[in-house]
Scaffold this motif. Sequence first.
Motif, PDB file in Angstrom:
ATOM      1  N   GLN A 117       0.326  10.849   4.445  1.00  0.00           N
ATOM      2  CA  GLN A 117      -0.603   9.995   5.179  1.00  0.00           C
ATOM      3  C   GLN A 117      -0.140   8.557   5.021  1.00  0.00           C
ATOM      4  O   GLN A 117      -0.181   7.997   3.930  1.00  0.00           O
ATOM      5  CB  GLN A 117      -2.028  10.165   4.651  1.00  0.00           C
ATOM      6  N   GLU A 168       1.858  11.763  -5.329  1.00  0.00           N
ATOM      7  CA  GLU A 168       3.022  11.050  -5.843  1.00  0.00           C
ATOM      8  C   GLU A 168       2.742   9.575  -5.962  1.00  0.00           C
ATOM      9  O   GLU A 168       2.197   9.160  -6.958  1.00  0.00           O
ATOM     10  CB  GLU A 168       4.234  11.403  -5.002  1.00  0.00           C
ATOM     11  N   PRO A 169       2.984   8.778  -5.001  1.00  0.00           N
ATOM     12  CA  PRO A 169       2.564   7.412  -5.241  1.00  0.00           C
ATOM     13  C   PRO A 169       1.098   7.247  -4.878  1.00  0.00           C
ATOM     14  O   PRO A 169       0.777   6.426  -4.124  1.00  0.00           O
ATOM     15  CB  PRO A 169       3.483   6.584  -4.342  1.00  0.00           C
ATOM     16  N   GLU A 223       0.850  -1.164   0.000  1.00  0.00           N
ATOM     17  CA  GLU A 223       0.000   0.000   0.000  1.00  0.00           C
ATOM     18  C   GLU A 223       0.890   1.217   0.000  1.00  0.00           C
ATOM     19  O   GLU A 223       1.834   1.324   0.777  1.00  0.00           O
ATOM     20  CB  GLU A 223      -0.854  -0.034   1.250  1.00  0.00           C
ATOM     21  N   GLU A 224       0.569   2.123  -0.836  1.00  0.00           N
ATOM     22  CA  GLU A 224       1.401   3.311  -0.929  1.00  0.00           C
ATOM     23  C   GLU A 224       0.844   4.398  -0.042  1.00  0.00           C
ATOM     24  O   GLU A 224      -0.358   4.560   0.110  1.00  0.00           O
ATOM     25  CB  GLU A 224       1.459   3.796  -2.379  1.00  0.00           C
ATOM     26  N   ASP A 225       1.745   5.155   0.546  1.00  0.00           N
ATOM     27  CA  ASP A 225       1.322   6.257   1.378  1.00  0.00           C
ATOM     28  C   ASP A 225       0.983   7.440   0.500  1.00  0.00           C
ATOM     29  O   ASP A 225       1.522   7.612  -0.587  1.00  0.00           O
ATOM     30  CB  ASP A 225       2.429   6.617   2.357  1.00  0.00           C
ATOM     31  N   LEU A 226       0.107   8.247   1.013  1.00  0.00           N
ATOM     32  CA  LEU A 226      -0.345   9.404   0.267  1.00  0.00           C
ATOM     33  C   LEU A 226       0.533  10.587   0.626  1.00  0.00           C
ATOM     34  O   LEU A 226       0.687  10.914   1.808  1.00  0.00           O
ATOM     35  CB  LEU A 226      -1.795   9.681   0.636  1.00  0.00           C
ATOM     36  N   VAL A 227       1.126  11.177  -0.380  1.00  0.00           N
ATOM     37  CA  VAL A 227       1.964  12.344  -0.115  1.00  0.00           C
ATOM     38  C   VAL A 227       1.351  13.533  -0.805  1.00  0.00           C
ATOM     39  O   VAL A 227       1.093  13.498  -2.008  1.00  0.00           O
ATOM     40  CB  VAL A 227       3.404  12.130  -0.625  1.00  0.00           C
ATOM     41  N   ILE A 228       1.088  14.545  -0.051  1.00  0.00           N
ATOM     42  CA  ILE A 228       0.544  15.767  -0.624  1.00  0.00           C
ATOM     43  C   ILE A 228       1.644  16.802  -0.596  1.00  0.00           C
ATOM     44  O   ILE A 228       2.175  17.134   0.461  1.00  0.00           O
ATOM     45  CB  ILE A 228      -0.671  16.270   0.175  1.00  0.00           C
ATOM     46  N   GLU A 229       1.991  17.253  -1.789  1.00  0.00           N
ATOM     47  CA  GLU A 229       2.997  18.303  -1.867  1.00  0.00           C
ATOM     48  C   GLU A 229       2.258  19.614  -1.866  1.00  0.00           C
ATOM     49  O   GLU A 229       1.530  19.927  -2.796  1.00  0.00           O
ATOM     50  CB  GLU A 229       3.805  18.172  -3.166  1.00  0.00           C
ATOM     51  N   GLU A 256       2.643  16.754   3.251  1.00  0.00           N
ATOM     52  CA  GLU A 256       1.771  16.061   4.176  1.00  0.00           C
ATOM     53  C   GLU A 256       1.773  14.604   3.738  1.00  0.00           C
ATOM     54  O   GLU A 256       1.469  14.300   2.594  1.00  0.00           O
ATOM     55  CB  GLU A 256       0.365  16.665   4.087  1.00  0.00           C
ATOM     56  N   ARG A 304      -7.966   3.688   0.759  1.00  0.00           N
ATOM     57  CA  ARG A 304      -8.967   3.833   1.795  1.00  0.00           C
ATOM     58  C   ARG A 304     -10.045   4.836   1.416  1.00  0.00           C
ATOM     59  O   ARG A 304     -11.210   4.642   1.691  1.00  0.00           O
ATOM     60  CB  ARG A 304      -8.301   4.288   3.084  1.00  0.00           C
ATOM     61  N   SER A 330       4.749  22.294   3.662  1.00  0.00           N
ATOM     62  CA  SER A 330       5.434  21.859   2.461  1.00  0.00           C
ATOM     63  C   SER A 330       4.981  20.473   2.035  1.00  0.00           C
ATOM     64  O   SER A 330       4.837  20.191   0.858  1.00  0.00           O
ATOM     65  CB  SER A 330       6.936  21.864   2.732  1.00  0.00           C
ATOM     66  N   ASN A 351      -4.949   5.986  -3.185  1.00  0.00           N
ATOM     67  CA  ASN A 351      -5.448   6.038  -1.815  1.00  0.00           C
ATOM     68  C   ASN A 351      -6.575   5.023  -1.697  1.00  0.00           C
ATOM     69  O   ASN A 351      -7.722   5.296  -1.972  1.00  0.00           O
ATOM     70  CB  ASN A 351      -5.956   7.439  -1.542  1.00  0.00           C
TER      71      ASN A 351
END
Lengths: 400, 970
Positions: free
Chosen positions: B739, A343-344, A313-319, B737, A349, B735, A347
């Motif tokens: 999850q 990015e990856p 499972e990929e983590d959610l990255v918010i730039e 976040e 969930r 910058s 999501n």
Amino acid sequence: MNKNHRVPSSRSLNAVEVKSKFGAEFRRFSLDRSKPGRFDEFYGLLQHVHRIPNVELLVGYADVHGDLLPINNDDNYHKAISTANPLLRLFLQRKEEADHGTFGTDSLTRKKNTVLSAVLLRPDHNKKKPPVIISLPKDFRPVSSIIDVDILPETHRRVRLYKHGQEKPLGFYIRDGSSVRVTPQGLEKVPGIFISRLVPGGLAESTGLLAVNDEVLEVNGIEVGGKSLDQVTDMMIANSHNLIITVKPANQRNNIVRSGVGGGGGAASGSSGRSSDSSASYYGYSSHSAAASIPPHIIQNFPVGELESDEDEEDLVIEAGGEAEPIRHMASNHSMSSLPRYEPHLNLRTATTSTFSINTNGTLPTSGSSSSLSNIKATTPSPDRAMERGSLEEDGPGRR
Amino acid sequence: MRAFLEVGIVLYTLVSVLGSFVKTVEHGFPHQPSALGYSPSLKLLAIGTRSGAIKLYGSPGVEFMGLHDENAAVTQVHFMPHQVELVTLLDDNSLHMWTLRGHNGLSELLEIGRFTLTGPPGVTAVLAHSSGELLLLGTEGGHVFVVEVPGFRELEERNISLDQVSSRNLEHVEALQENPVDPDQVIIGYGRGLMVIWDLEKKLAIQHIPATQQLESVCWTEDGKYILSSHSDGSYCRWMVGGQDMNEEEKSDIPYGHFPCKAISKIVQLPTEEGPPFLLFSGGMPRASYGDRHCITVIHGKTHVALDFTSRIIDFFVIRDGPQRTDPSALVVLVEEELVVIDLQTEGWPIIQTPYLVPLHSSAITCSHHVSTIPLKLWERILAAGKHQNAHYSKKPWPITGGQNLAPDPPQRDLLLTGHEDGTVRFWDASGVCLYPMYKLSTAGVFHTDADPNDNMNQGTEGEWPPFRKVGCFDPYSDDPRLGIQKIHLCKYSGYLTVAGTAGQILMLELNDEAAEQTVEAKVVDLLQGQEGFRWKGHTQLDIQEDPVMFPAGFQPFAVVQCQPPAVVTALTLHSEWKLIAFGTSHGFGLYDYQQKNSVLIKCTLNPSDQLAMEGPLSRVKSIKKSLRQSFRRIRRSRVSLRKQHLQEANARLEAELAEMELAPVQRKIEARSSDDSFTGLVRTLYFADTFLSDSSHNTPSLWAGTNGGCVFAYMLRLPSVEHRADEPVTAQLSKEIQLMHRAPVVGIVVLDGHGAPLPEPLEVAHDLARAPDMQGSHHLLVVSEEQFKVFTLPKVSAKMKLKLTAVDGSRVRRVGMAWFGSSRTEDYGESGLLVLTNQGDVHVVSLPHVKMQVQYPCIRREDVSGIASCVFTKHGQGFYLISPSEFERFSLSTRCVVEPRCLVEAPLHSGCSNQHQSQPDGASSTHRYINLEVSLFSSLNMKSANCIYKKRVKRQRSGLVDLSVNMAV
């Protein structure tokens, strides 16, 4: 199911009378019962006779019981032709307007017996009882499977629960208990972990593969012996997105009876690449896009890549680019030009949309299905797969 | 393949050269002490506990610990006079002989024999005869058995049976004392009151002393002419010895008389060279008015003081000094929660500060923080500040001076800070074996509290009778639980300290060598940021003192931040170079600039559906507690020990019942964590790093925050240049976040530099104490959640490596720390590793930057939740955790940094007494014999069983850790 072809009836009538309805218009034509041809030819014919060459259609027919059933591949097309008696009534809909709910079973016909009314009746008119919905095959996805049947002893069952980020709870409880083992010293009572309760409506209950008092032997390939209830709970929760539990069912009567060489010793050792195949065969449905390498009756209907994505499972990255406010933005993000980017992505969930949309997302390695499938094969039955997994992930497809 | 090879090398070095696991020493005060002993010749103190431990203490650094195999309470400890042996009596009626055996130039405490009297009567009194060869055991049935030691051979012909003494039923033997001038004479005190002087040689009773009250204790005066007896009605009597038919007491008194009094449990009279003798006794208080006090009365001439202790008195003894060793110099009192030593030679009888056995829990410990390698300057300033506070202590040196401390001087100065429920922070010297108190900081002065100013400990009014004097520092009742300290961060280079507490208060303090009066500025920070539908139902925030407050020399607060809502602070970090602090609660986190004294950033992490966090947990319970607290405070204080005892008995019974009962099995629900879970917004960790957050060519200051819901926020900080630092604002900009999909709580965030080493602490490089981080190579972000270790690349955050701990073995990360493992072979080689404590109580070492599990040791029992929660790691591979509310266990994973007691106790030379049982250092076989009457048939196996016992003891001491070297040696 629909693979049970029946030999065309020996009726003398060679022609099938077809009455096709699209909107308010009817067309009548006939087909040769012995040479029905392929579905796509038939589909072209329908577009031709209705003079709607570029309209995507959903084709349905009324079977002998008066149920409205879909025609969307060779198998069900042939079935429709062979059972026409002699009239084959077709109902065409535009795909974009299609109301999948109209494909129903008995509830429609029990009421009025006329197919026509079944089509005209919208589900919301049918207030008494909502029809059981049969979705299109590509909307199917597995919620559970029995895997590794060929390598496990017959008394054991390895069940895979697919969470898919859906809201449905896994829905079961475990407890401490004791089980009796046969040892060289005789019978011995050893502590074990058991399923103590199934939540009604939960994933575990709905599969029918797990039951109260089943003894849990392994979680994702790791033996639970010697571990505390809390440890096993934490292991299951940590693996909840793709939980594989090996149980010894309390009720041994429903075990899979195996024939031939595979069924004999029930040797639990050794690895086998067939685990995923066997899982698929239980929940397969016909599909026109079935790959040639796969036997025609087994359908790889769900996106295979998804299995693998569950593994990692990929983590959610918010730039957060300066002032940009992060917005959820799921579909078609091949071109990551606009900010904010995921990015990856993936999501799982929050993806309340069906897997259909994830499919079209294009970011999942659906195309590389066979290679990623082999990855699964290699990892699943291996006892120390957890160790292997780390290294596999780093060069696995679809990862950066 | 290359990665694999590297991992292999790391594994090799870590295990063989850099690390091993040992539990080295226990700091603090033993939990539930039950017996006290003292050897005037060895100058060693012995304490036995209810859990069967025996601990010996001498001069600072000299300590020994042993554990009985039986899980029974130690009821009596007696040193054999002039020898290195001691005898313990357990409440299962067994006697144990221990010795201090020399081994490789060091002494070790070893059990060498055990003895159980056959037959049901339990041993009630023990006398270690001054010949060193006899042990007299008084029993419940009234008989006295004579046993030869060290062999534990019963001398049947010398036994003193009841019918030789009297025909009446005299009940049990309450006391046995030897005549100080004639070792052949002993006095036997029976429960009913009769005392008999018995001649051991002639085997006959010399004198009968017919006291009529229930006997509590007997004491023979130094000259052998008088006997003092104390009784259950609060009276004591003095009897002349040797007179004919002296059936009348010479003197009888009920010191706190008229109304019924409680028993005097122990009485001692000691002469002085010149002047009146000292009379000391415990108990005897008037039952109705002061029956709940724990008092020892000291009478010397006209001086009469009732020392009033805060917990139950276990036992006391007097250390004697002077040319003839007769003058009482110090009174040593063991009470349930502390050891108090009173200087009897200085006017006013001040307390001597104990260098060890300090009650860590004088107010309950709420958190701890360890700082390694303190610069000398700061160390001295803290010591100086502590000296001001210790002015009321006696200047006399510590009177218990037995043994030699052979441990090398600690290589560095380490500080352990403990936060307490009453709002104090205590600074302990944790460099060596003795956890020595250096300085105590109280934060309560900054606030108005509910504390009733009249309700303090020193209520001594003129002319009060009895003349009470409060002694001891154990006071577990906090006036205001909001003052409790939850997080501490000290910068050892700048001397800045920040502490945060239960009511959302964060104090910034700096070290000042002078006392100063100042007003503390408070800044209220609203962490809700307009979040709707919230009602805080918990405690209110603390009120700041508006008037200037006089702060003593030491750490003085100069800024206070108060979170709104005033929830407990859950994360805190300080960057002294940037002059910023970050703090978090269950509602969000904030960044505060303590130079400009303003708030830079506030972020609400609250999930609107999280009702529990919204309303504040347990609010109703707390308010009731608070309202009851004051009314019950006094009552509770008096009954604490009594109730504790009852509780323990009740608990023990309940446990036994539970074990027998077949309980309905516990169920656990298997459910994936969802975003709706409670406290997802709780901030678990905060971290400052100078790293590549936005692009790979420019590093910027950044703040990282991790929440309970598996979310990581990264803020880019812009700091004005040094010359404009005071007037231009600091800014923070979100910058990134992240999850985490598994949503487990984030418990640690670390940035690793281009070499894979963690970034140095602020100012560390500036002080030339650390290598500058590698800013050329790419940095990595390590996020530690309760379930996984994950390494991400920077500045573009993508997962690179991970270790799924929970998925593999079902344990979860509870504590995490970075440690430098120095090699024991070469000075300059070492590696960084991640120390991890799991909820199973195991310590793992995880290599960096590959996040591979290296080694795993069982450390704490998994049921010991408070022990696991209290664990702190040091930067050099050691750790501390609480094994009881009052004791820290110290463990070491490093081979270079091991702090453990190394001490030698020499047997006393023939000090006036015929004594052949000298124990030779370096283990002569005579001291190594193991004797057990019950298994004497197997005497040829004695040697073997002794080793077995020893092995078992070692194993138990290390809580299940199998020590390979010991096993192989046996």
